[in-house]
Design a protein around this motif. Structure first.
Motif, PDB file in Angstrom:
ATOM      1  N   ILE A 219       0.833  -1.200   0.000  1.00  0.00           N
ATOM      2  CA  ILE A 219       0.000   0.000   0.000  1.00  0.00           C
ATOM      3  C   ILE A 219       0.868   1.250   0.000  1.00  0.00           C
ATOM      4  O   ILE A 219       0.589   2.221  -0.717  1.00  0.00           O
ATOM      5  N   ASN A 220       1.931   1.259   0.788  1.00  0.00           N
ATOM      6  CA  ASN A 220       2.838   2.408   0.793  1.00  0.00           C
ATOM      7  C   ASN A 220       3.508   2.587  -0.558  1.00  0.00           C
ATOM      8  O   ASN A 220       3.778   3.717  -0.985  1.00  0.00           O
ATOM      9  N   SER A 221       3.790   1.483  -1.232  1.00  0.00           N
ATOM     10  CA  SER A 221       4.345   1.573  -2.585  1.00  0.00           C
ATOM     11  C   SER A 221       3.346   2.244  -3.517  1.00  0.00           C
ATOM     12  O   SER A 221       3.708   3.122  -4.316  1.00  0.00           O
ATOM     13  N   GLY A 222       2.087   1.830  -3.416  1.00  0.00           N
ATOM     14  CA  GLY A 222       1.061   2.441  -4.252  1.00  0.00           C
ATOM     15  C   GLY A 222       0.866   3.917  -3.961  1.00  0.00           C
ATOM     16  O   GLY A 222       0.734   4.731  -4.877  1.00  0.00           O
ATOM     17  N   LEU A 223       0.878   4.271  -2.684  1.00  0.00           N
ATOM     18  CA  LEU A 223       0.735   5.677  -2.306  1.00  0.00           C
ATOM     19  C   LEU A 223       1.915   6.498  -2.822  1.00  0.00           C
ATOM     20  O   LEU A 223       1.750   7.640  -3.264  1.00  0.00           O
ATOM     21  N   GLY A 224       3.107   5.908  -2.762  1.00  0.00           N
ATOM     22  CA  GLY A 224       4.280   6.606  -3.273  1.00  0.00           C
ATOM     23  C   GLY A 224       4.213   6.817  -4.773  1.00  0.00           C
ATOM     24  O   GLY A 224       4.607   7.870  -5.287  1.00  0.00           O
ATOM     25  N   ALA A 225       3.695   5.822  -5.490  1.00  0.00           N
ATOM     26  CA  ALA A 225       3.596   5.937  -6.949  1.00  0.00           C
ATOM     27  C   ALA A 225       2.502   6.910  -7.368  1.00  0.00           C
ATOM     28  O   ALA A 225       2.665   7.674  -8.327  1.00  0.00           O
ATOM     29  N   VAL A 226       1.386   6.885  -6.671  1.00  0.00           N
ATOM     30  CA  VAL A 226       0.260   7.773  -6.999  1.00  0.00           C
ATOM     31  C   VAL A 226       0.560   9.210  -6.584  1.00  0.00           C
ATOM     32  O   VAL A 226       0.238  10.168  -7.294  1.00  0.00           O
ATOM     33  N   GLY A 227       1.177   9.358  -5.409  1.00  0.00           N
ATOM     34  CA  GLY A 227       1.393  10.686  -4.839  1.00  0.00           C
ATOM     35  C   GLY A 227       0.392  10.907  -3.725  1.00  0.00           C
ATOM     36  O   GLY A 227      -0.806  11.079  -3.995  1.00  0.00           O
ATOM     37  N   ARG A 228       0.859  10.892  -2.515  1.00  0.00           N
ATOM     38  CA  ARG A 228      -0.040  10.987  -1.363  1.00  0.00           C
ATOM     39  C   ARG A 228      -0.861  12.269  -1.368  1.00  0.00           C
ATOM     40  O   ARG A 228      -1.997  12.283  -0.900  1.00  0.00           O
ATOM     41  N   ASP A 229      -0.303  13.337  -1.890  1.00  0.00           N
ATOM     42  CA  ASP A 229      -0.995  14.618  -1.863  1.00  0.00           C
ATOM     43  C   ASP A 229      -2.038  14.759  -2.964  1.00  0.00           C
ATOM     44  O   ASP A 229      -2.769  15.750  -3.002  1.00  0.00           O
ATOM     45  N   SER A 230      -2.098  13.780  -3.865  1.00  0.00           N
ATOM     46  CA  SER A 230      -3.015  13.895  -5.005  1.00  0.00           C
ATOM     47  C   SER A 230      -4.289  13.071  -4.836  1.00  0.00           C
ATOM     48  O   SER A 230      -5.124  13.056  -5.742  1.00  0.00           O
ATOM     49  N   LEU A 231      -4.439  12.393  -3.710  1.00  0.00           N
ATOM     50  CA  LEU A 231      -5.561  11.473  -3.556  1.00  0.00           C
ATOM     51  C   LEU A 231      -6.908  12.174  -3.620  1.00  0.00           C
ATOM     52  O   LEU A 231      -7.871  11.657  -4.192  1.00  0.00           O
ATOM     53  N   ARG A 232      -7.020  13.359  -3.029  1.00  0.00           N
ATOM     54  CA  ARG A 232      -8.308  14.055  -3.010  1.00  0.00           C
ATOM     55  C   ARG A 232      -8.771  14.467  -4.396  1.00  0.00           C
ATOM     56  O   ARG A 232      -9.959  14.594  -4.643  1.00  0.00           O
ATOM     57  N   GLY A 233      -7.846  14.692  -5.281  1.00  0.00           N
ATOM     58  CA  GLY A 233      -8.229  15.119  -6.621  1.00  0.00           C
ATOM     59  C   GLY A 233      -8.448  13.981  -7.594  1.00  0.00           C
ATOM     60  O   GLY A 233      -8.742  14.225  -8.773  1.00  0.00           O
ATOM     61  N   ARG A 234      -8.321  12.762  -7.126  1.00  0.00           N
ATOM     62  CA  ARG A 234      -8.470  11.609  -8.012  1.00  0.00           C
ATOM     63  C   ARG A 234      -9.937  11.297  -8.287  1.00  0.00           C
ATOM     64  O   ARG A 234     -10.796  11.518  -7.439  1.00  0.00           O
ATOM     65  N   PRO A 235     -10.233  10.758  -9.484  1.00  0.00           N
ATOM     66  CA  PRO A 235     -11.620  10.359  -9.766  1.00  0.00           C
ATOM     67  C   PRO A 235     -12.027   9.131  -8.959  1.00  0.00           C
ATOM     68  O   PRO A 235     -11.173   8.416  -8.414  1.00  0.00           O
ATOM     69  N   VAL A 236     -13.318   8.889  -8.880  1.00  0.00           N
ATOM     70  CA  VAL A 236     -13.818   7.721  -8.156  1.00  0.00           C
ATOM     71  C   VAL A 236     -13.331   6.454  -8.858  1.00  0.00           C
ATOM     72  O   VAL A 236     -13.549   6.284 -10.062  1.00  0.00           O
ATOM     73  N   PRO A 237     -12.658   5.558  -8.145  1.00  0.00           N
ATOM     74  CA  PRO A 237     -12.158   4.320  -8.763  1.00  0.00           C
ATOM     75  C   PRO A 237     -13.277   3.278  -8.842  1.00  0.00           C
ATOM     76  O   PRO A 237     -13.421   2.429  -7.965  1.00  0.00           O
TER      77      PRO A 237
END
Length: 239
Positions: free
Chosen positions: A18-36
């Motif tokens: 999960i930390n790997s995924g958060l690092g790849a996505v960018g922790r600060d960008s989660l709020r702006g992501r579309p609904v998965p």
């Protein structure tokens, strides 16, 4: 003590993925992501499976992956059954939702579905091919549960981080996923670790194919661009 260590390493591997995924996505960008929506759909199926188990006493007998019973559907339906008690069910559903969401943001919905399906269908076949796992499980604890497919998919998050970062600490985290998975398999006979290794290897292969495809398409696109520019110059000269 052995059971506690088993659970601790299993949880630690998931935290690393999960930390790997958060690092790849960018922790600060989660709020702006579309609904998965793929993650939502998989989570709904997992919750529906638990509800079905609560409402129908015979659900597990019909839908689990007991190798002594027939039924082509069992390998798929068993993934959405849970047999780890309340805590195990909550853990499996929560990690499925989180991992699938990260995977969709990184790889897109269709590829996330394909990787999850691969996590359902491939491990047992790879086990048979490599002579690992001892064939179909005779342990009822392995007849149901979404954790195997989730750990398989989760390992692809480590690949995403590894191929996106140049930070040594993040690279070590990503490489640590298959390393810990292999150690868990060798030291504990922990299948979660083995499927994570499989998922990581498939993730590397998918990344390599996608990169090769993009590189193959780039020269063609560049040639088309040059040809189009040349035609436009000729038209301008003719005018």
């Amino acid at each position: 003590m052995g059971g506690l260590l088993f659970n601790a390493t299993t949880a630690a591997l998931m935290v690393m993925m999960i930390n790997s995924g958060l690092g790849a996505v960018g922790r600060d960008s989660l709020r702006g992501r579309p609904v998965p929506w793929v993650a939502v759909g998989l989570t709904v199926l997992a919750v529906a499976g638990v509800v079905l188990q609560l409402c129908w006493a015979g659900a597990m007998a019909v839908l689990d992956d007991d190798p002594t019973k027939t039924g082509w559907w069992r390998v798929v339906t068993s993934v959405f059954m849970q047999n780890g008690g309340v805590a195990g069910a909550l853990w499996n559903i929560a990690t499925l939702a989180f991992v699938a969401a990260l995977a969709q943001w990184l790889s897109g919905g269709p590829l996330t579905v394909l990787l999850f399906v691969a996590g359902i269908l491939l491990p047992e076949r790879i086990d048979a091919l490599l002579g690992l796992g001892g064939g179909p499980s005779a342990d009822p604890r392995n007849f149901a549960g979404s954790s195997g497919a989730t750990y398989f998919l989760g390992a692809t998050l480590a690949v995403a981080l590894l191929t996106r970062t140049r930070i040594k600490k993040e690279q070590a985290l990503a490489v640590g996923v298959p390393a810990l998975g292999l150690l868990m398999w060798c030291a504990q006979d922990n299948g979660h670790g083995l499927v994570a290794v499989y998922g990581f290897v498939l993730g590397i292969l998918v990344w390599a194919v996608r990169r090769w495809t993009r590189r193959s398409a780039t020269p063609h696109a560049a040639t088309e661009t040059r040809s189009r520019s040349a035609r436009q110059v000729k038209r301008s000269s003719a005018k």
